[in-house]
Scaffold this active site. Structure first.
Site, PDB file in Angstrom:
ATOM      1  N   GLU A 189     -29.697 -16.262 -28.169  1.00 53.53           N
ATOM      2  CA  GLU A 189     -30.251 -14.973 -27.741  1.00 53.53           C
ATOM      3  C   GLU A 189     -29.123 -14.003 -27.389  1.00 53.53           C
ATOM      4  O   GLU A 189     -28.978 -13.551 -26.250  1.00 53.53           O
ATOM      5  CB  GLU A 189     -31.216 -15.187 -26.574  1.00 53.53           C
ATOM      6  CG  GLU A 189     -32.422 -16.013 -27.020  1.00 53.53           C
ATOM      7  CD  GLU A 189     -33.473 -16.220 -25.947  1.00 53.53           C
ATOM      8  OE1 GLU A 189     -33.133 -16.161 -24.759  1.00 53.53           O
ATOM      9  OE2 GLU A 189     -34.645 -16.439 -26.303  1.00 53.53           O
ATOM     10  N   GLU A 385     -37.231 -21.502 -31.335  1.00 55.24           N
ATOM     11  CA  GLU A 385     -37.879 -21.662 -30.019  1.00 55.24           C
ATOM     12  C   GLU A 385     -39.267 -21.052 -30.083  1.00 55.24           C
ATOM     13  O   GLU A 385     -39.427 -19.923 -30.537  1.00 55.24           O
ATOM     14  CB  GLU A 385     -37.096 -20.950 -28.911  1.00 55.24           C
ATOM     15  CG  GLU A 385     -35.837 -21.629 -28.486  1.00 55.24           C
ATOM     16  CD  GLU A 385     -35.209 -20.984 -27.260  1.00 55.24           C
ATOM     17  OE1 GLU A 385     -35.958 -20.490 -26.388  1.00 55.24           O
ATOM     18  OE2 GLU A 385     -33.972 -20.961 -27.198  1.00 55.24           O
TER      19      GLU A 385
HETATM   20  C1  BG6 Z   1     -35.319 -18.695 -24.152  1.00 54.59           C
HETATM   21  C2  BG6 Z   1     -34.073 -19.474 -23.857  1.00 54.59           C
HETATM   22  O1  BG6 Z   1     -35.073 -17.449 -23.660  1.00 54.59           O
HETATM   23  O2  BG6 Z   1     -36.502 -19.052 -23.517  1.00 54.59           O
HETATM   24  C3  BG6 Z   1     -34.295 -20.833 -23.232  1.00 54.59           C
HETATM   25  O3  BG6 Z   1     -33.251 -19.586 -24.987  1.00 54.59           O
HETATM   26  C4  BG6 Z   1     -35.444 -20.764 -22.254  1.00 54.59           C
HETATM   27  O4  BG6 Z   1     -33.090 -21.235 -22.656  1.00 54.59           O
HETATM   28  C5  BG6 Z   1     -36.698 -20.349 -23.007  1.00 54.59           C
HETATM   29  O5  BG6 Z   1     -35.646 -21.941 -21.558  1.00 54.59           O
HETATM   30  C6  BG6 Z   1     -37.967 -20.331 -22.160  1.00 54.59           C
HETATM   31  O6  BG6 Z   1     -37.774 -19.600 -21.002  1.00 54.59           O
HETATM   32  P1  BG6 Z   1     -38.073 -20.217 -19.564  1.00 54.59           P
HETATM   33  O7  BG6 Z   1     -37.626 -19.192 -18.635  1.00 54.59           O
HETATM   34  O8  BG6 Z   1     -39.528 -20.466 -19.534  1.00 54.59           O
HETATM   35  O9  BG6 Z   1     -37.293 -21.468 -19.492  1.00 54.59           O
END
Ligand code: BG6
Length: 487
Positions: A189, A385
């Protein structure tokens, strides 16, 4: 449903800073993640407060060996469970596993000339284990884990030396793992440095005299990351012929709140704020609209001779991105509700439901995002993701009946299928986030779970760390076995 293409890469994703643990073992140095404090009294939807950090906070954190309030230090303890975890991934049928290497495990301070052999050996063992099961690693070089000394003593990515330090680390891992890893991502990101400058850029606000100077530092850090990313791509192609390097973007998708042209324009501008980053990594130059923003804000980027040529000469091979939710944009926000999302908050969409953390659930938004990215760049996409972060309850019989997660994933996979089949998007693979429960990035909670494998550990790090297959584990196994045809 028609299956996905034969070589489609199904799998899951984690990152060392939230998953690996072993924070003070094997010669690892502290990273920014190890000083991220769990703040149970702060609203989880107030991300700015969650992320607030001062030099004093960092000094206090560095003095303690506490892991209760610094949960990224233990993560899900992959460091000691990697064999078991990889066996679970193999049982689900993973073709690919996205993970990151902790820079501070290889160069504990970031500025050393020689790497930490014990750290290198750990990832050798992980890659060998993956190979045993035919799982392809997809490795992020930097996922919110700059070494702490690099941050406190050098001002992280603001300092031009960052490029030299990072490339030494990159050369080390590419050379060491050249026969084991062929898919790489440079910065997780990369656009997030504007939203959380400490985690991504290693920038401490009180190191800069004014908010304006801090903002200038953010854009300067971003420039250094662009140059470092281009040079890392170059190195990767030289050291590992045939390797593929991707950029990694937070896909923040905005809809105009109304069809008023001003709202439509606002949505377009909000999206460009993150697309600007992939524009540089794909087209090899700063887009005109970013330069215009700098001119308006009085931002001046210090470039070294040759930087522009470097950006132009070494673009990425593919586009990877995270997608969790969408939100709305409006010029006049009076009376409109705000909804949090992945590292940002925007206007709530009245047509969507949300997770308990307020992230709006929008599978169609994934299809829209894919079409946006593919039409813009015409490069293969990789969804690295996606997932539902929510509470799971262990039933009296020990099972976890996470039908809500199955529903979320099935709807998103359907949308992704439509983007491929109907819209012609070239998609390399899908790795759902936090395939085994891990610590949340934004709130440092363990109870915000994404996994298909439950890890017995609470928000205070208490538990046995025992792994349990959730209902979604068996469902995802079936999805992979049918290559996406059976949802
Ligand atoms: C993304 C990141 O922004 O979202 C991860 O690359 C992160 O590191 C994921 O864990 C989900 O966000 P969160 O805050 O729910 O863990």
């Amino acid at each position: 449903m028609q299956p996905f293409k034969k070589d489609f890469l199904w799998g899951g994703a984690t990152a060392a800073n939230q998953f690996e643990g072993g924070w003070n073992e094997g010669g690892k140095g502290l990273s920014v993640a190890d000083v991220a404090r769990f703040k149970p009294d702060v609203d989880v939807q107030d991300m700015q407060k969650q992320w607030e950090i001062t030099s004093q906070d960092i000094e206090e954190a560095a003095r303690t060996t506490d892991t209760t309030y610094y949960p990224k230090r233990h993560g899900a303890d992959f460091y000691h469970h990697y064999k078991e975890d990889i066996a679970l991934m193999a049982e689900m049928g993973f073709k690919v596993y996205r993970m990151s290497i902790a820079w501070s495990r290889i160069f504990p301070r970031g500025d050393e000339l020689e790497p930490n052999e014990e750290g290198l050996r750990f990832y050798d063992a992980v890659f060998d284990e993956l190979k045993k099961y035919g799982i392809e690693p997809l490795v992020t070089m930097s996922h919110y884990e700059p070494p702490l000394a690099f941050v406190t003593e050098y001002d992280g990515w603001y300092n031009r030396k960052s490029v030299e330090f990072f490339l030494r680390y990159v050369k080390t891992i590419l050379t060491r793992y050249k026969d084991k890893v062929k898919y790489w991502l440079t910065f997780n990101e990369v656009d997030s440095v504007i939203r959380h400058p400490f985690m991504t850029g290693g920038l401490i606000p009180d190191h800069f005299p004014t908010p304006e100077a801090f903002e200038q530092a953010i854009y300067q850090a971003m420039h250094h990351q662009f140059v470092a990313s281009a040079l890392a791509t170059k190195l990767c192609h030289e050291i590992i012929p045939g390797a593929k390097v991707g950029c990694m973007l937070t896909k923040l998708t905005y809809y105009p709140y109304t069809c008023k042209p001003e709202d439509v324009l606002k949505a377009q501008q909000d999206m460009r704020a993150t697309l600007a980053f992939s524009d540089v990594q794909v087209f090899g130059e700063y887009p005109a609209y970013l330069k215009a923003l700098y001119a308006r804000k009085g931002i001046h980027i210090q470039k070294e001779r040759g930087d522009d040529e470097i950006l132009k000469s070494y673009p990425v091979d593919f586009i990877s991105f995270s997608y969790y939710s969408s939100s709305c944009s409006a010029v006049d926000t009076t009376g409109l509700d705000v909804a949090p999302g992945n590292t940002c908050a925007a206007i709530k969409n009245p047509y969507l439901k949300a997770s308990p953390w307020g992230w709006q659930i929008d599978p169609t938004g994934l299809r829209i995002s894919m079409v946006d990215l593919y039409d813009r760049y015409r490069l293969p996409l990789f969804i690295v993701e996606n997932g539902l972060g929510t509470y799971d309850e262990v039933q009296p019989d020990g099972s976890i009946q996470d039908d809500y997660r199955i529903h979320y994933m099935a709807e998103h996979i359907k949308a992704m299928h439509d983007a491929v089949e109907l819209d012609g998007v070239d998609l390399m693979g899908y790795t759902c986030w936090g395939c085994i429960d891990l610590v949340s990035n934004s709130s440092n909670q363990m109870s915000k779970r994404y996994g298909m494998v439950y890890v017995d550990c609470d928000d205070y790090g208490k538990g046995t760390y025992k792994r349990t297959r959730k209902k979604s584990f068996y469902w995802y196994k079936k999805v992979i076995a049918s290559n996406g045809a059976d949802l």
